[in-house]
Scaffold this motif. Structure first.
Motif, PDB file in Angstrom:
ATOM      1  N   ALA A  17       0.839  -1.193   0.000  1.00  0.00           N
ATOM      2  CA  ALA A  17       0.000   0.000   0.000  1.00  0.00           C
ATOM      3  C   ALA A  17       0.875   1.245   0.000  1.00  0.00           C
ATOM      4  CB  ALA A  17      -0.890   0.001   1.239  1.00  0.00           C
ATOM      5  N   PRO A  18       0.402   2.333  -0.596  1.00  0.00           N
ATOM      6  CA  PRO A  18       1.189   3.558  -0.587  1.00  0.00           C
ATOM      7  C   PRO A  18       1.435   4.024   0.838  1.00  0.00           C
ATOM      8  CG  PRO A  18      -0.814   3.824  -1.896  1.00  0.00           C
ATOM      9  CD  PRO A  18      -0.854   2.468  -1.284  1.00  0.00           C
ATOM     10  N   ALA A  38      11.637   1.428   2.601  1.00  0.00           N
ATOM     11  CA  ALA A  38      10.347   0.801   2.894  1.00  0.00           C
ATOM     12  C   ALA A  38       9.762   0.132   1.650  1.00  0.00           C
ATOM     13  CB  ALA A  38       9.372   1.828   3.449  1.00  0.00           C
ATOM     14  N   SER A  39       9.912   0.784   0.511  1.00  0.00           N
ATOM     15  CA  SER A  39       9.412   0.218  -0.734  1.00  0.00           C
ATOM     16  C   SER A  39      10.198  -1.045  -1.109  1.00  0.00           C
ATOM     17  CB  SER A  39       9.513   1.269  -1.844  1.00  0.00           C
ATOM     18  OG  SER A  39       9.020   0.761  -3.038  1.00  0.00           O
ATOM     19  N   SER A  98       4.740   0.947   5.864  1.00  0.00           N
ATOM     20  CA  SER A  98       4.616   2.182   6.641  1.00  0.00           C
ATOM     21  C   SER A  98       5.307   2.059   7.999  1.00  0.00           C
ATOM     22  CB  SER A  98       3.156   2.596   6.799  1.00  0.00           C
ATOM     23  OG  SER A  98       2.427   1.602   7.454  1.00  0.00           O
ATOM     24  N   GLN A  99       5.263   0.879   8.618  1.00  0.00           N
ATOM     25  CA  GLN A  99       5.992   0.667   9.871  1.00  0.00           C
ATOM     26  C   GLN A  99       7.494   0.743   9.640  1.00  0.00           C
ATOM     27  OE1 GLN A  99       4.328  -3.136  10.772  1.00  0.00           O
ATOM     28  NE2 GLN A  99       2.705  -2.301  12.082  1.00  0.00           N
ATOM     29  N   GLU A 102       8.592   4.374   9.142  1.00  0.00           N
ATOM     30  CA  GLU A 102       8.790   5.085  10.410  1.00  0.00           C
ATOM     31  C   GLU A 102      10.068   4.633  11.111  1.00  0.00           C
ATOM     32  OE1 GLU A 102       5.553   5.423  13.177  1.00  0.00           O
ATOM     33  OE2 GLU A 102       4.089   5.342  11.545  1.00  0.00           O
ATOM     34  N   LEU A 103      10.331   3.336  11.095  1.00  0.00           N
ATOM     35  CA  LEU A 103      11.535   2.795  11.720  1.00  0.00           C
ATOM     36  C   LEU A 103      12.790   3.350  11.056  1.00  0.00           C
ATOM     37  CD1 LEU A 103      12.828   0.784  13.724  1.00  0.00           C
ATOM     38  CD2 LEU A 103      12.508  -0.990  11.976  1.00  0.00           C
ATOM     39  N   VAL A 104      12.808   3.368   9.738  1.00  0.00           N
ATOM     40  CA  VAL A 104      13.972   3.882   9.012  1.00  0.00           C
ATOM     41  C   VAL A 104      14.145   5.375   9.267  1.00  0.00           C
ATOM     42  CG1 VAL A 104      14.975   4.282   6.718  1.00  0.00           C
ATOM     43  CG2 VAL A 104      13.917   2.092   7.255  1.00  0.00           C
ATOM     44  N   ARG A 105      13.052   6.133   9.285  1.00  0.00           N
ATOM     45  CA  ARG A 105      13.164   7.572   9.581  1.00  0.00           C
ATOM     46  C   ARG A 105      13.802   7.806  10.944  1.00  0.00           C
ATOM     47  NH1 ARG A 105       7.664  10.397   8.837  1.00  0.00           N
ATOM     48  NH2 ARG A 105       8.673  11.733  10.348  1.00  0.00           N
ATOM     49  N   TYR A 106      13.413   7.006  11.925  1.00  0.00           N
ATOM     50  CA  TYR A 106      13.992   7.152  13.261  1.00  0.00           C
ATOM     51  C   TYR A 106      15.482   6.778  13.256  1.00  0.00           C
ATOM     52  CZ  TYR A 106      15.060   6.596  18.134  1.00  0.00           C
ATOM     53  OH  TYR A 106      15.659   6.708  19.361  1.00  0.00           O
TER      54      TYR A 106
END
Length: 155
Positions: A17-18, A38-39, A98-99, A102-106
């Protein structure tokens, strides 16, 4: 369709999902590194997903484990923070893009080298890179080479 088939279909739909309407509308080359990881994660096989999750989760502290990804990774609070963190097949299959975003951004903010390692692991998989497309694969290679050059430059 049986219950197992429905669950599998939902997982696949959630994983592909996007991430966000704004990110979905942006060309892949303009997306942030977290969206690319994430992709790629969503298209990876289970063994690679386990490897990437293990790398990322080992770099996250207890408070972030409870919060990042809507608490999806809170179960790892009981695990010691070792590089050999035990990520199950079910957890790797259940983790949504999406999870992971968020994990990678952190992790990108706290320890960008870990994100580079996860990205390098994803980049070694030809199927994942083929699914992302040549332009994103080139972007990944460029980012990895820039990080490698910066790491070697003693200035």
């Amino acid at each position: 369709m049986n219950l197992r088939g429905i669950r599998t279909s939902r997982r696949r739909a959630a994983a592909t999902a996007p991430l966000d309407p704004v990110l979905a509308a942006a060309p892949l080359e303009a997306r942030p590194l977290a969206a690319i990881v994430a992709s790629a994660f969503a298209r990876a096989g289970l063994a690679l997903r386990i490897d990437v999750l293990r790398r990322l989760l080992a770099a996250v502290g207890p408070l972030a484990l409870a919060v990042v990804g809507g608490g999806a990774f809170a179960k790892y609070l009981r695990e010691p923070r070792w590089p050999a963190l035990a990520v199950s097949l079910e957890d790797a299959a259940r983790a949504t893009s999406s999870q992971v975003f968020e994990l990678v951004r952190y992790v990108e903010q706290s320890n960008p080298d870990v994100v580079a390692q996860a990205l390098a692991a994803l980049a070694r998989d030809a199927t994942v890179m083929g699914a992302l497309g040549a332009s994103v694969a080139a972007l990944v290679i460029e980012r990895l080479s820039v990080r490698s050059t910066v790491a070697r430059d003693p200035r």
